[in-house]
Motif scaffolding. Structure first.
Motif, short mmCIF file in Angstrom:
data_model
loop_
_atom_site.label_atom_id
_atom_site.label_comp_id
_atom_site.label_asym_id
_atom_site.label_seq_id
_atom_site.Cartn_x
_atom_site.Cartn_y
_atom_site.Cartn_z
N GLN A 1 -2.13 -14.09 -18.37
CA GLN A 1 -3.35 -14.89 -18.47
C GLN A 1 -4.33 -14.58 -17.34
OE1 GLN A 1 -2.02 -18.94 -18.59
NE2 GLN A 1 -1.30 -18.82 -20.71
N LEU A 2 -3.82 -14.30 -16.15
CA LEU A 2 -4.67 -14.00 -15.00
C LEU A 2 -4.72 -12.50 -14.79
CD1 LEU A 2 -3.43 -16.79 -12.55
CD2 LEU A 2 -5.44 -16.83 -14.04
N ARG A 3 -5.75 -11.86 -15.32
CA ARG A 3 -5.90 -10.42 -15.16
C ARG A 3 -6.76 -10.15 -13.92
NH1 ARG A 3 -6.65 -8.35 -21.44
NH2 ARG A 3 -4.82 -9.45 -22.27
N ASP A 4 -6.09 -9.90 -12.83
CA ASP A 4 -6.75 -9.80 -11.53
C ASP A 4 -7.01 -8.33 -11.21
OD1 ASP A 4 -7.62 -10.04 -8.90
OD2 ASP A 4 -6.31 -11.75 -8.52
N TYR A 5 -8.20 -7.83 -11.58
CA TYR A 5 -8.53 -6.43 -11.35
C TYR A 5 -8.69 -6.13 -9.86
CZ TYR A 5 -9.59 -6.62 -16.34
OH TYR A 5 -9.50 -6.80 -17.69
N GLY A 6 -9.21 -7.09 -9.10
CA GLY A 6 -9.40 -6.87 -7.68
C GLY A 6 -8.08 -6.69 -6.95
N LEU A 7 -7.11 -7.56 -7.24
CA LEU A 7 -5.80 -7.45 -6.61
C LEU A 7 -5.10 -6.17 -7.03
CD1 LEU A 7 -3.64 -8.79 -4.84
CD2 LEU A 7 -2.79 -9.95 -6.89
N ALA A 8 -5.23 -5.80 -8.30
CA ALA A 8 -4.64 -4.56 -8.78
C ALA A 8 -5.26 -3.35 -8.08
CB ALA A 8 -4.80 -4.44 -10.29
N SER A 9 -6.56 -3.39 -7.86
CA SER A 9 -7.22 -2.30 -7.15
C SER A 9 -6.72 -2.20 -5.71
CB SER A 9 -8.74 -2.50 -7.17
OG SER A 9 -9.23 -2.53 -8.49
N TYR B 1 -0.25 -2.29 -13.25
CA TYR B 1 -0.69 -2.36 -14.64
C TYR B 1 -0.57 -3.78 -15.17
CZ TYR B 1 -0.50 -1.82 -19.71
OH TYR B 1 -0.72 -1.96 -21.06
N LYS B 2 0.52 -4.45 -14.86
CA LYS B 2 0.72 -5.81 -15.36
C LYS B 2 -0.25 -6.79 -14.71
CE LYS B 2 5.58 -5.40 -16.71
NZ LYS B 2 6.97 -5.89 -16.50
N VAL B 3 -0.50 -6.62 -13.41
CA VAL B 3 -1.43 -7.51 -12.73
C VAL B 3 -2.84 -7.37 -13.31
CG1 VAL B 3 -2.57 -7.95 -10.52
CG2 VAL B 3 -0.10 -7.62 -10.59
N ALA B 4 -3.20 -6.14 -13.69
CA ALA B 4 -4.56 -5.89 -14.15
C ALA B 4 -4.76 -6.16 -15.63
CB ALA B 4 -4.96 -4.44 -13.84
N PHE B 5 -3.74 -5.90 -16.47
CA PHE B 5 -3.99 -5.89 -17.91
C PHE B 5 -3.10 -6.82 -18.72
CE2 PHE B 5 -5.11 -1.58 -16.37
CZ PHE B 5 -6.47 -1.64 -16.61
N THR B 6 -2.14 -7.50 -18.12
CA THR B 6 -1.28 -8.40 -18.90
C THR B 6 -1.30 -9.79 -18.29
OG1 THR B 6 0.72 -7.87 -17.62
CG2 THR B 6 0.23 -6.48 -19.53
#
Length: 311
Positions: free
Chosen positions: A274-282, A267-272
């Motif tokens: 400065q760098l919101r990394d959706y790919g890494l979170a997925s 959740y933090k990687v994707a939505f919090t």
């Protein structure tokens, strides 16, 4: 100015050169080119958005497993997630089983009243209970420090070790009523003649529990223990409401705390930050699914063998 025969105006002040596949800012002279990241990018790293989709393949998985700045926090969070899920399941099960045995004894008076008290934590929404516990464990004005400990300053939620202990205590409070109800029903479903036969054969109370009650109990409860492990493995509500994953791990390159589990880290990687990394979170999410699937398959195979043993 750019040759008009080789391109066209992208906007009133941006010129696209078809031959060079570049975009030139007519005001600043900056040149943007396709560098393979899904957007025209200048030499200074500035991107023109919106961009376009580019296939990344397994790059995010490779980053998660090989990038040292990500792999270190990932390993720490993964280990804590397994400890949190395992200890939560074990503690809630054994406490629930103990209380079920105690309140299933016909000699105890007022059993119905005590049973109602036991299931009260299960009657309240878990996220509300976690918020209440967060207030009670506040280091400055919490009820536990100010009233129960006489004004002590115990950092329940700000010390890395105590924060983990606090999470386990609160999860024990929230989880034992469910195990209490399950074990109570499973114990009452065991035929009395089997228990009487064990006593006639000379078995002591501990022997009856260990060799008769517990194996029959596990046949019923084992699938629920697996489900409870999977639930606690992804118990986002408790972590988010109680500690928000804190205290912050300052040594990590990504936004992660000492009590973060995998799902809260995702959740933090994707939505919090400065760098919101959706790919890494997925990628993290898929890895979590694989781990849970493998554990569930192995656990259900063990459960099947347990059923055959008791059959």
């Amino acid at each position: 100015s750019p040759d008009a025969s080789s391109g066209y105006l992208y906007t009133s002040w941006m010129f696209y050169d078809e031959d060079a596949d570049t975009i030139t800012n007519l005001r600043t002279g900056a040149v943007y080119s396709d560098v393979g990241t899904g957007a025209f990018t200048s030499t200074e790293g500035q991107e023109l958005l919106p961009g376009w989709q580019v296939p990344v393949g397994f790059d995010n998985f490779l980053r998660a497993l090989t990038d040292e700045s990500i792999r270190g926090p990932l390993i720490n969070v993964t280990l804590w997630t397994f400890v949190f899920a395992g200890v939560s399941v074990a503690s809630t099960f054994f406490l629930g089983l103990f209380l079920a045995i105690v309140f299933n004894d016909m000699r105890m008076k007022g059993r119905r009243f005590y049973r109602v008290l036991m299931i009260l934590p299960y009657a309240f929404p878990s996220f509300l209970s976690a918020l209440v516990w967060a207030g009670m464990m506040n280091g400055s004005f919490g009820f536990i420090n100010q009233v129960l400990l006489g004004g002590a300053a115990v950092p329940w939620l700000t010390d890395p070790l105590l924060a983990k202990v606090s999470v386990l205590i609160v999860n024990l409070w929230l989880g034992f009523p469910y195990m209490f109800l399950v074990c109570m029903g499973a114990l009452q479903s065991i035929p009395d003649d089997i228990l009487e036969a064990a006593k006639v054969d000379g078995a002591k109370p501990w022997g009856v529990f260990r060799h008769v009650k517990l194996p029959l109990l596990l046949v019923t409860v084992a699938p629920l223990l697996i489900a409870s492990f999977a639930f606690n493995f992804n118990n986002f509500n408790l972590i988010y409401m109680l500690t928000d994953g804190g205290p912050r791990d300052t040594s990590a390159s990504i936004t992660v705390g000492h009590t973060d589990i995998l799902i809260s880290m995702v959740y933090k990687v994707a939505f919090t930050g400065q760098l919101r990394d959706y790919g890494l979170a997925s990628a993290f999410t898929i890895l979590i699914f694989i781990v849970i699937a493998v554990i569930s398959v192995i656990s259900f195979q063990k459960t099947k063998s347990l059923e055959e043993l008791n059959g």
